[in-house]
Each structure stands twice: as structure tokens, then as C-alpha cells.
Design a protein around this motif. Structure first.
Motif, PDB file in Angstrom:
ATOM      1  N   SER A 165      -9.481   3.530   8.605  1.00 38.63           N
ATOM      2  CA  SER A 165      -9.006   4.575   7.702  1.00 38.63           C
ATOM      3  C   SER A 165      -9.501   4.355   6.275  1.00 38.63           C
ATOM      4  O   SER A 165      -9.679   3.221   5.824  1.00 38.63           O
ATOM      5  CB  SER A 165      -7.477   4.657   7.729  1.00 38.63           C
ATOM      6  OG  SER A 165      -6.936   3.703   6.852  1.00 38.63           O
ATOM      7  N   LYS A 166      -9.691   5.453   5.578  1.00 38.74           N
ATOM      8  CA  LYS A 166     -10.184   5.423   4.213  1.00 38.74           C
ATOM      9  C   LYS A 166      -9.172   4.732   3.296  1.00 38.74           C
ATOM     10  O   LYS A 166      -9.538   3.985   2.401  1.00 38.74           O
ATOM     11  CB  LYS A 166     -10.434   6.860   3.748  1.00 38.74           C
ATOM     12  CG  LYS A 166     -11.181   6.980   2.451  1.00 38.74           C
ATOM     13  CD  LYS A 166     -11.595   8.435   2.239  1.00 38.74           C
ATOM     14  CE  LYS A 166     -12.389   8.603   0.958  1.00 38.74           C
ATOM     15  NZ  LYS A 166     -11.700   8.095  -0.234  1.00 38.74           N
ATOM     16  N   ARG A 167      -7.894   5.004   3.564  1.00 38.73           N
ATOM     17  CA  ARG A 167      -6.844   4.412   2.730  1.00 38.73           C
ATOM     18  C   ARG A 167      -6.894   2.889   2.737  1.00 38.73           C
ATOM     19  O   ARG A 167      -6.626   2.241   1.731  1.00 38.73           O
ATOM     20  CB  ARG A 167      -5.465   4.876   3.201  1.00 38.73           C
ATOM     21  CG  ARG A 167      -5.013   6.167   2.539  1.00 38.73           C
ATOM     22  CD  ARG A 167      -3.741   6.693   3.138  1.00 38.73           C
ATOM     23  NE  ARG A 167      -2.592   5.826   2.911  1.00 38.73           N
ATOM     24  CZ  ARG A 167      -1.366   6.086   3.365  1.00 38.73           C
ATOM     25  NH1 ARG A 167      -1.147   7.191   4.086  1.00 38.73           N
ATOM     26  NH2 ARG A 167      -0.366   5.270   3.140  1.00 38.73           N
ATOM     27  N   THR A 199      -0.343  -3.616   4.273  1.00 37.85           N
ATOM     28  CA  THR A 199      -0.643  -2.238   4.653  1.00 37.85           C
ATOM     29  C   THR A 199      -0.526  -2.061   6.161  1.00 37.85           C
ATOM     30  O   THR A 199      -0.745  -3.001   6.917  1.00 37.85           O
ATOM     31  CB  THR A 199      -2.047  -1.802   4.190  1.00 37.85           C
ATOM     32  OG1 THR A 199      -2.309  -0.486   4.673  1.00 37.85           O
ATOM     33  CG2 THR A 199      -3.144  -2.730   4.698  1.00 37.85           C
ATOM     34  N   ASP A 231      -9.764   1.889   0.426  1.00 38.22           N
ATOM     35  CA  ASP A 231      -9.417   2.201  -0.968  1.00 38.22           C
ATOM     36  C   ASP A 231      -8.489   1.124  -1.523  1.00 38.22           C
ATOM     37  O   ASP A 231      -8.679   0.614  -2.629  1.00 38.22           O
ATOM     38  CB  ASP A 231      -8.726   3.570  -1.071  1.00 38.22           C
ATOM     39  CG  ASP A 231      -9.717   4.712  -0.865  1.00 38.22           C
ATOM     40  OD1 ASP A 231     -10.940   4.449  -0.893  1.00 38.22           O
ATOM     41  OD2 ASP A 231      -9.268   5.856  -0.657  1.00 38.22           O
ATOM     42  N   PHE A 232      -7.469   0.781  -0.700  1.00 35.03           N
ATOM     43  CA  PHE A 232      -6.510  -0.261  -1.085  1.00 35.03           C
ATOM     44  C   PHE A 232      -7.228  -1.607  -1.238  1.00 35.03           C
ATOM     45  O   PHE A 232      -7.000  -2.354  -2.193  1.00 35.03           O
ATOM     46  CB  PHE A 232      -5.420  -0.335  -0.009  1.00 35.03           C
ATOM     47  CG  PHE A 232      -4.315  -1.326  -0.270  1.00 35.03           C
ATOM     48  CD1 PHE A 232      -3.575  -1.287  -1.456  1.00 35.03           C
ATOM     49  CD2 PHE A 232      -3.978  -2.274   0.688  1.00 35.03           C
ATOM     50  CE1 PHE A 232      -2.535  -2.191  -1.677  1.00 35.03           C
ATOM     51  CE2 PHE A 232      -2.946  -3.178   0.480  1.00 35.03           C
ATOM     52  CZ  PHE A 232      -2.224  -3.136  -0.710  1.00 35.03           C
ATOM     53  N   GLU A 271       0.826  -1.212   0.000  1.00 35.06           N
ATOM     54  CA  GLU A 271       0.000   0.000   0.000  1.00 35.06           C
ATOM     55  C   GLU A 271       0.852   1.250   0.000  1.00 35.06           C
ATOM     56  O   GLU A 271       0.608   2.196  -0.749  1.00 35.06           O
ATOM     57  CB  GLU A 271      -0.921  -0.012   1.229  1.00 35.06           C
ATOM     58  CG  GLU A 271      -2.089   0.954   1.161  1.00 35.06           C
ATOM     59  CD  GLU A 271      -1.804   2.309   1.783  1.00 35.06           C
ATOM     60  OE1 GLU A 271      -2.519   3.271   1.480  1.00 35.06           O
ATOM     61  OE2 GLU A 271      -0.843   2.423   2.571  1.00 35.06           O
ATOM     62  N   GLU A 272       1.871   1.240   0.846  1.00 36.43           N
ATOM     63  CA  GLU A 272       2.702   2.429   1.053  1.00 36.43           C
ATOM     64  C   GLU A 272       3.392   2.886  -0.242  1.00 36.43           C
ATOM     65  O   GLU A 272       3.361   4.059  -0.591  1.00 36.43           O
ATOM     66  CB  GLU A 272       3.755   2.102   2.133  1.00 36.43           C
ATOM     67  CG  GLU A 272       4.576   3.276   2.600  1.00 36.43           C
ATOM     68  CD  GLU A 272       3.786   4.236   3.486  1.00 36.43           C
ATOM     69  OE1 GLU A 272       2.901   3.766   4.232  1.00 36.43           O
ATOM     70  OE2 GLU A 272       4.054   5.446   3.408  1.00 36.43           O
ATOM     71  N   GLN A 330      -2.303   0.501   7.352  1.00 35.96           N
ATOM     72  CA  GLN A 330      -3.528   1.248   7.629  1.00 35.96           C
ATOM     73  C   GLN A 330      -4.494   0.375   8.429  1.00 35.96           C
ATOM     74  O   GLN A 330      -4.525  -0.835   8.265  1.00 35.96           O
ATOM     75  CB  GLN A 330      -4.186   1.669   6.313  1.00 35.96           C
ATOM     76  CG  GLN A 330      -3.322   2.592   5.468  1.00 35.96           C
ATOM     77  CD  GLN A 330      -3.095   3.927   6.137  1.00 35.96           C
ATOM     78  OE1 GLN A 330      -3.994   4.480   6.753  1.00 35.96           O
ATOM     79  NE2 GLN A 330      -1.890   4.454   6.029  1.00 35.96           N
TER      80      GLN A 330
END
Lengths: 466, 77
Positions: free
Chosen positions: A214-216, A208, A219-220, A18-19, A210
Motif C-alpha cells: 500500500s502507498k500509505r 502501522t 508514505d509513512f 500511522e493511524e 498497512q
């Protein structure tokens, strides 16, 4: 074949990160691992490495490198308190340390390699202590308690981690097409087991840091089409509040739960959801001392058994000690033993495949197991195992009055007879165990209940406080 | 109303009110991690008699963002 050798078709995707947004195939991962092996120190004898990790590609590569070059490796949270890290370094004398560039180590270590955000440190020449040999079976060292101040580590063998990866892959029926998304840190046995078991089958791990809040993260999840989610009870509380069933997640197929008891209300909630959505929902039980997993409830047997820990995993066996009612597990994933210092790494298997879990249990007529209590005073807060006796001892070092700790899986309560130390007690516990302040409660009482023979009466205190 | 929101934040996250500023972000302090977030959402639901939607729960990444989101629910901040 061992999962850490990564022997899968080279073109298959091993990791999506993700990062960085990177995708890495098994072929590329194997080369990256080789490259790091070339950067790590070499010696004629087995070495110990520390890896300060989070769910990113670099520390995962370093971990696989350690396994492949047969160094013993200890995975630690990269947010570890500096004092605890220094203490562990002194106690265990690692030959090398893989850490984010912001970490500063004692003068007896020097940096031998720098990449983008990580440094490899080695113990300076002449500092190797030949007499502290490491037993060849020792593969991985993990902390039992997550983030506590205890330097005690669980010693796992190569056989342990491979056997547990195989058992988990078998009962979860993992396939190459699976894409688990990480919800738990890899230094935690449950989080690590997700990675191990999926590398075993050549699946794609979505890495990830996250959180599900979290939204991220989501999304991922959607972008990379995650197929499974692993969660400790807290994550399921969050997923309930997020109304998981209303979220548009067409790729999701499997939910797994471990890391503490999930209340039957939530088991039912997610069981129903899973049936409607045609997901598989696995309620599971394990301990770091058994590498990760001990038992699971087959999803089609969950109805009416919402409070069960299920049946033993493939290759394992569960039983109840007739005298003490303690739940006993036998299997190839039972740890070699505990370590408290470097010397203990020289010892081989001390458990011989048999683990007394410390949990009290019973079995029903269908052969399913249930946990009825704990032999020792452990609670699990947000997946972290906390030994109440250990908390008391830690507090007594800094507070000059008697302290009693009780708790359940939602709350740690500290009982004091003196108002004066209430704030200090709370601050200390939060700091030491990195707990959320809402999970720690201090109660001042005129007199701590004691039994007739003068011992602290935890049953009575629990009734009063919880 | 912003004052009430600030109070709820401070109480739910167990931090002094002075710390609750527009710039306060999710995961920027130990108290506002995912565990803190769950408690915060529950406290907001209760304090304002609303049920924050999933998309807003995961979108509430700062105090400033929380004000915008709560405005959608008719909470004047």
C-alpha cells in the motif's frame, strides 16, 4: 531491567503511529500504561487477559500494562473468527478481555471501561474460579499457527521474552536511533519480537497495519524515516516485485527475514542488493516455541551460505540429534510448554530450556546449520504454520470421504477421491485457516496412493501433485 | 478492453466477475489482501505484456484506479 518497564530517557520517542499520526515518548508511554493498569481489574491472584490486537497504540499499551501488572496475557488477531474467540474464552476463562468495540462477548462478561474504539470486559462477579490458578512464570500466550482453528497456545515466561529481546538486540546491534516499521502483526511471534527487542534498547517503533503493497505504508516509511524492515518470505517476494532497490528510501539500513525458508534465489537477490546499498541483510530462523528467534546468519557470512539458517543466537545453542537428525535448540527463550485449556496455565516449566524443533538438520564445517526436512508434516504458507495432519482431521469432520493433504511453502494441496466434495473442501480450508484461495488446490484422483501396509503414501502423492 | 481487465481481476483474485466494479477496493474483501495483490499484479503484467512500475503497484487501490493506471501503459480501458 525488563523491556516492558520502559526505563529509558523520558524524552525519547517510543512509538510513531500511522493511524493516528501520534508520536509517543517513553515517558508518555509509561504514564499511558499506568492509566490502563488503573482501568484493568485487580485481584489477589494472578489473572489472565485476552487482547484482541492489531498494530495500533491502544492494544500495545494494554499489552505492556498486562506485563507490568504481572497478569498472563494472550495476544489474538483482532480479526479472529468469532466462533474461535468464544471457544478460546470458554477454554481459558480469561478474567478480562481488551477488544475493539465491535466485538460482542458472552453474557458472563460485562464492559467496565470504554475508550474511543476499545472496550475492557471483565468476567462478572462470582464467576472467578479460584481453583484454576496461573503459574507465576506465565507471561504471554501465543498461538503457534497464526489464524488456524486450533486452541493450542504456547506459554512464554517473563524470562523467555526478556532473554530473547536481549539476544536479538545484541546480534542485530540495535540502537536507540533505530526505527523499525511494523510489517507483521504483533500477535505473531516474529512481529512481537521486533517490538520487544527495540523497546529493550529505547528505539522508536513505527506502528502501522498497512502492508508493503500500500502507498500509505511507504508514505509513512519515508515521512518517519524507517531504518529497518522485517519480512516473512511472502513480503520478500513482494519487495522483489516492487523493485526495492529502485525505491527512494535513504533512511533504510537493515533488512531481516524469518518466518519460513526464503528460497536461495531471493536470498542472493537481496544479499547483492544489500551489499550495493550498504544495508545489512539478516537471514534468520525461529519458532514461537522459542519465543521467536533461534538462529541467524551474520550478514558478512551469507555468501555461499544462502540456504543456511546460520548459528545460534547469543545465549543459545544448536545441535543435531545423532539418532534422528532432529535439530535441537537450547536456550533461555525456550517456552514453558503448551496449553490447551485453563488448567494448563497452572503448570510451570516443562521443557527446561530444551526444544526439539521438529526440523531435520545438518551442520557444515564452519559450524553453520541447515534444515534438510521436517520430522512432522508441517508446511508454512505465507508465514503461517499449517499442520497437514490437522487439516486432514478438520476436513474429515465435515467431509465423509478420505482426504489427503500435502504441500510445500507455496501451496496446500487437498487430494480427494470424490469430485462431489471438492468445492466444499476448498471453501472449508480457506475459511478455517484464512488462506488465500490461490494457495489452496484441490485435486480429485481415482484412488489415493497408499503404502504396502495401507497408510497414505504422502511421498508418492507429493511427487504427483506438487 | 475493460471486459478483459475485469476478467483478469476476477481470475487473479478468484472472485465472480460481477464483483469487479469501480468501487472494488484493495483490502475491502479477503481475496484482495496483500497476497492477492501480488498475484493480481503478476496477472496484469502477463495479460497485457507490461511491467507495472513500483509506484503504480502500490497506487492500485481500486478497480477504478487500475483502469487509470493501465491506460498509462497504453492499455485502452
Amino acid at each position: 531491567m525488563s523491556f516492558w518497564m520502559l526505563k529509558h530517557p523520558q524524552h525519547l520517542t517510543a512509538i510513531m503511529d500511522e493511524e493516528s499520526g501520534k508520536e509517543i515518548t517513553y515517558g508518555e508511554l509509561a504514564s499511558l500504561v499506568q492509566a490502563i493498569i488503573g482501568k484493568l481489574p485487580t485481584a489477589s491472584s494472578k489473572m489472565l487477559g485476552f487482547i484482541l490486537c492489531n498494530n495500533e497504540v491502544e492494544p500495545l499499551i494494554a499489552y505492556l500494562a498486562a506485563l507490568q501488572k504481572k497478569d498472563a496475557v494472550c495476544l489474538l488477531n483482532n480479526a479472529i473468527h468469532h466462533n474461535l474467540l468464544i471457544r478460546l474464552v470458554h477454554l481459558y476463562q480469561p478474567e478480562w478481555i481488551y477488544a475493539p468495540d465491535v466485538v460482542v462477548l458472552p453474557e458472563s462478561y460485562q464492559v467496565i471501561h470504554q475508550s474511543d474504539r476499545y472496550f475492557i470486559w471483565v468476567k462478572k462477579t462470582g464467576m472467578f474460579q479460584e481453583h484454576h490458578r496461573i503459574h507465576p512464570d506465565v507471561a504471554v500466550l501465543l498461538s503457534t499457527s497464526g489464524t488456524t482453528g486450533s486452541p493450542k497456545l504456547v506459554k512464554l515466561s517473563y524470562k523467555n521474552i526478556q532473554a530473547n529481546a536481549e539476544s536479538i538486540a545484541q546480534y542485530l546491534e540495535l540502537q536507540q536511533e533505530d526505527r523499525p516499521i511494523t510489517t507483521l502483526p504483533m500477535h505473531y511471534s516474529y512481529g512481537l519480537s521486533v517490538i520487544h527487542s527495540h523497546f529493550q534498547v529505547g528505539a522508536t517503533v513505527l506502528l502501522t497495519n498497512q502492508s508493503v503493497t500500500s502507498k500509505r505504508f511507504w508514505d509513512f516509511f519515508r515521512e518517519r524515516k524507517a531504518t529497518s524492515l522485517a519480512g516473512v518470505p511472502f513480503i520478500y517476494q513482494m519487495l522483489e516485485r516492487l523493485k526495492l532497490h529502485t525505491m527512494n528510501l535513504p533512511s533504510l539500513r537493515t533488512l531481516t527475514q524469518a518466518g519460513g525458508r526464503l528460497e536461495p534465489r531471493l536470498v542472493k537477490h537481496f544479499h547483492q542488493m544489500a551489499m550495493q546499498k550498504q544495508w545489512r541483510f539478516f537471514v534468520m530462523y525461529g519458532q514461537t516455541e522459542a519465543t521467536a528467534r533461534i538462529s541467524y546468519v551474520p550478514p558478512d557470512r551469507l555468501s555461499g551460505k544462502e540456504d543456511s539458517i546460520g548459528v545460534a543466537i547469543p545465549q543459545g545453542k544448536l545441535s543435531i540429534d545423532e539418532g534422528t537428525q532432529e535439530l535441537i535448540y537450547e536456550g533461555p527463550n525456550v517456552m514453558l510448554g503448551y496449553a490447551n485449556s485453563r488448567e494448563d496455565l497452572g503448570k510451570g516449566d516443562e521443557y527446561h530450556g530444551i526444544l526439539r524443533t521438529g526440523d531435520l538438520g545438518k551442520m557444515d564445517e564452519d559450524g553453520f546449520f541447515y534444515i534438510t526436512g521436517r520430522l512432522k508434516r508441517f508446511i508454512k504458507l505465507f508465514g503461517l504454520r499449517v499442520n497437514l495432519d490437522e487439516v486432514e482431521r478438520a476436513l474429515e469432520k465435515v467431509i465423509p470421504v478420505t482426504v489427503a493433504c500435502v504441500g510445500d511453502d507455496r501451496m496446500l494441496a487437498i487430494i480427494l477421491e470424490n469430485e462431489e466434495y471438492a468445492d466444499k473442501a476448498k471453501t472449508e480450508v480457506i475459511h478455517l485457516y484464512k488462506l488465500h484461495s490461490s494457495a489452496v488446490q484441490v485435486k480429485v484422483v481415482p484412488e489415493i496412493f497408499r503404502t504396502a501396509n495401507g497408510k497414505i503414501d504422502y511421498t508418492k502423492i507429493t511427487e504427483m501433485v506438487m | 478492453m475493460e471486459e478483459k481487465l475485469r476478467e483478469v481481476f476476477a481470475r487473479a483474485l478468484d472472485i465472480p466477475e460481477e464483483m469487479v466494479k469501480d468501487e472494488l477496493e484493495f483490502n475491502s474483501i479477503p481475496q484482495w489482501d496483500s497476497i492477492g495483490h501480488l498475484g493480481l499484479i503478476a496477472a496484469l503484467d502477463e495479460a497485457f505484456g507490461i511491467m507495472i512500475e513500483t509506484e503504480d503497484v502500490i497506487d492500485m487501490s481500486s478497480f477504478k484506479k487500475a483502469k487509470e493506471i493501465l491506460a498509462k501503459y497504453g492499455v485502452q480501458v
